[in-house]
Scaffold this motif. Structure first.
Motif, short mmCIF file in Angstrom:
data_model
loop_
_atom_site.label_atom_id
_atom_site.label_comp_id
_atom_site.label_asym_id
_atom_site.label_seq_id
_atom_site.Cartn_x
_atom_site.Cartn_y
_atom_site.Cartn_z
N MET A 35 59.96 25.81 22.10
CA MET A 35 58.74 26.18 21.37
C MET A 35 58.99 27.40 20.48
O MET A 35 58.41 27.52 19.40
N TYR A 36 59.86 28.31 20.94
CA TYR A 36 60.12 29.55 20.21
C TYR A 36 61.53 29.58 19.62
O TYR A 36 62.11 30.65 19.44
N ARG A 37 62.07 28.39 19.31
CA ARG A 37 63.46 28.31 18.82
C ARG A 37 63.65 29.01 17.49
O ARG A 37 64.76 29.48 17.18
N TYR A 38 62.59 29.07 16.66
CA TYR A 38 62.68 29.78 15.38
C TYR A 38 62.10 31.19 15.47
O TYR A 38 62.06 31.91 14.48
N GLU A 39 61.62 31.55 16.64
CA GLU A 39 60.89 32.82 16.79
C GLU A 39 61.47 33.68 17.92
O GLU A 39 60.74 34.28 18.69
N GLY A 40 62.78 33.71 18.00
CA GLY A 40 63.42 34.66 18.91
C GLY A 40 63.98 34.10 20.20
O GLY A 40 64.47 34.86 21.03
N ALA A 41 63.94 32.77 20.39
CA ALA A 41 64.45 32.21 21.64
C ALA A 41 65.96 32.41 21.78
O ALA A 41 66.46 32.58 22.90
N VAL A 42 66.68 32.40 20.66
CA VAL A 42 68.13 32.61 20.72
C VAL A 42 68.43 34.03 21.22
O VAL A 42 69.25 34.23 22.13
N MET A 43 67.77 35.01 20.63
CA MET A 43 67.96 36.40 21.07
C MET A 43 67.48 36.59 22.50
O MET A 43 68.09 37.34 23.28
N ALA A 44 66.39 35.91 22.88
CA ALA A 44 65.88 36.00 24.25
C ALA A 44 66.92 35.50 25.24
O ALA A 44 67.14 36.10 26.31
N THR A 45 67.60 34.41 24.89
CA THR A 45 68.63 33.85 25.75
C THR A 45 69.81 34.81 25.89
O THR A 45 70.35 35.00 26.98
N ILE A 46 70.19 35.44 24.78
CA ILE A 46 71.31 36.40 24.81
C ILE A 46 70.95 37.63 25.64
O ILE A 46 71.73 38.08 26.48
N LEU A 47 69.76 38.18 25.41
CA LEU A 47 69.34 39.38 26.14
C LEU A 47 69.12 39.11 27.62
O LEU A 47 69.28 40.00 28.45
N SER A 48 68.76 37.88 27.96
CA SER A 48 68.47 37.56 29.36
C SER A 48 69.71 37.67 30.23
O SER A 48 69.61 37.91 31.44
N ILE A 49 70.89 37.52 29.64
CA ILE A 49 72.13 37.53 30.43
C ILE A 49 72.41 38.91 31.02
O ILE A 49 72.52 39.05 32.25
N PRO A 50 72.52 39.98 30.19
CA PRO A 50 72.78 41.30 30.81
C PRO A 50 71.62 41.80 31.66
O PRO A 50 71.83 42.41 32.72
N ILE A 51 70.39 41.53 31.22
CA ILE A 51 69.23 42.02 31.98
C ILE A 51 69.08 41.25 33.30
O ILE A 51 68.84 41.84 34.35
N GLY A 52 69.21 39.93 33.24
CA GLY A 52 69.11 39.12 34.45
C GLY A 52 70.19 39.45 35.46
O GLY A 52 69.91 39.60 36.66
N VAL A 53 71.43 39.59 35.00
CA VAL A 53 72.54 39.93 35.89
C VAL A 53 72.36 41.36 36.42
O VAL A 53 72.65 41.64 37.59
#
Length: 365
Positions: A35-53
């Protein structure tokens, strides 16, 4: 001998994280990210890795210092009983609702793609019978069951993902098109969905009872590696099969993606049937893990052994809420509820991790 045993049993921590990564693929997270593929989902996926870990590392290393004890035992000597009850009670709600959303969502999938004529209520009863049998087992036996299910299903699911990556109809141009929006700042909804991939560590609240010894660095290296693969597979593979625009039309993108795959020389050619069959057991154990944690936290809150009669009262409440969910939560409402639940879960998770990490350091010091 103690150290060697602890090293061996560190795999249980990985099982909890892997399970959450697997269930992450099928129901809500792919749809929200798309739903947010054009609105920041790519960056959200990248940021989720260091924050989630990072969250996983802080909480896991803190709670495993209390070897072979769950959160109710760790907080057993807390001075403020009302604060302990509030803490355990809020976690119960989060964990129970996580299992409930997975249960209602997967029954909706079964009803849509497997047998539309079968009443959802009957599917619910079959699932609940199995779930209630599992969640009343000792924590160690639940972990053994999780190990068996992952051992059987993981190679088969990985094979399906491999077939998706190597499929001639996977359109890399669509993936690259979405990838060009990498610098769009993510919305909170997309970020909350992306970080859920790493939230399996939270089950240590109860399953720390079967963890012996401290976690090693390689546990988190494996999580980083598999988390990257899982996060981008969950998000990009459906886009590659259905197009950057067409993918938004699907309510369950990964189920539709599995339906696009074929195993030409297999007795079962359509991958969707294998995919759903594998995920029936994955979803069953995922719900059971969440509700086992919730049930054990209820026991810890009451601070006494629950009689068989009281146990059935609790299970009756679980059943009643599940029936309500099946009857009143349609697909659209369920998706909206899941979005807001993921946001609440993210905020709650950050507060719990920071609070417990600080408390544990002071307690041990």
């Amino acid at each position: 001998m103690r150290v060697e045993e602890g090293r061996e049993l560190n795999r249980y921590f990985l099982y909890l994280v892997f399970l959450n990564m697997f269930i992450n693929v099928i129901i809500f997270v792919p749809k929200i990210l798309i739903m947010y593929r054009y609105e920041g989902a790519v960056m959200a996926t990248i940021l989720s890795i260091p924050i989630g870990v990072g969250l996983a590392y802080c909480y896991s290393t803190a709670i495993t210092k209390f070897s072979e004890r769950g959160l109710p035992e760790i907080l057993g000597t807390a001075k403020h009983r009302w604060l302990k009850t509030l803490h355990l009670g809020s976690i119960q709600l989060i964990w129970f609702s996580a299992g409930l959303l997975t249960l209602v969502g997967f029954i909706d999938i079964l009803s849509r793609f497997v047998n539309p004529e079968m009443p959802k209520f009957l599917l619910l009863l079959i699932y609940l019978a199995a779930i209630f049998l599992i969640i009343q087992m000792p924590t160690e036996r639940v972990m053994y069951l999780l190990e068996i299910i992952l051992f059987i299903n993981t190679p088969l699911i990985l094979f399906i993902i491999f077939k998706a990556y190597t499929n001639e109809f996977l359109n890399w141009d669509s993936i690259l098109e979405v990838g060009t929006h990498i610098f769009k700042w993510p919305s909170l909804k997309a970020f909350a969905a992306a970080t859920y991939c790493f939230s399996g560590y939270g089950n240590l609240i109860i399953f720390n009872r079967v963890i012996k010894g401290k976690l090693k660095v390689w546990n988190f290296i494996i999580i980083i590696f598999l988390g990257i693969i899982n996060a981008f597979t969950t998000f990009f593979i459906p886009i590659g099969f259905h197009g950057s625009d067409g993918v938004q039309e699907y309510l369950y993108p990964w189920v539709s993606t599995a339906d696009s795959l074929r195993l030409v020389y297999s007795p079962i050619e359509r991958v969707i049937f294998l995919f759903i069959m594998f995920y029936m057991s994955i979803s069953l154990i995922s719900i059971s893990i969440h509700w086992h944690v919730a049930l054990e936290l209820i026991k810890g809150t009451l601070k006494k052994q629950i009689s068989r009669r009281k146990s059935w009262v609790i299970l009756s409440v679980f059943t009643g809420i599940s029936i309500w969910g099946i009857n009143y939560l349609n697909s659209i409402l369920l998706m909206k509820l899941a979005v807001y639940w993921l946001i609440i879960r993210l905020v709650f998770e950050i507060l719990v991790v920071i609070g417990f990490f600080i408390w544990a350091r002071r307690r041990i010091a």
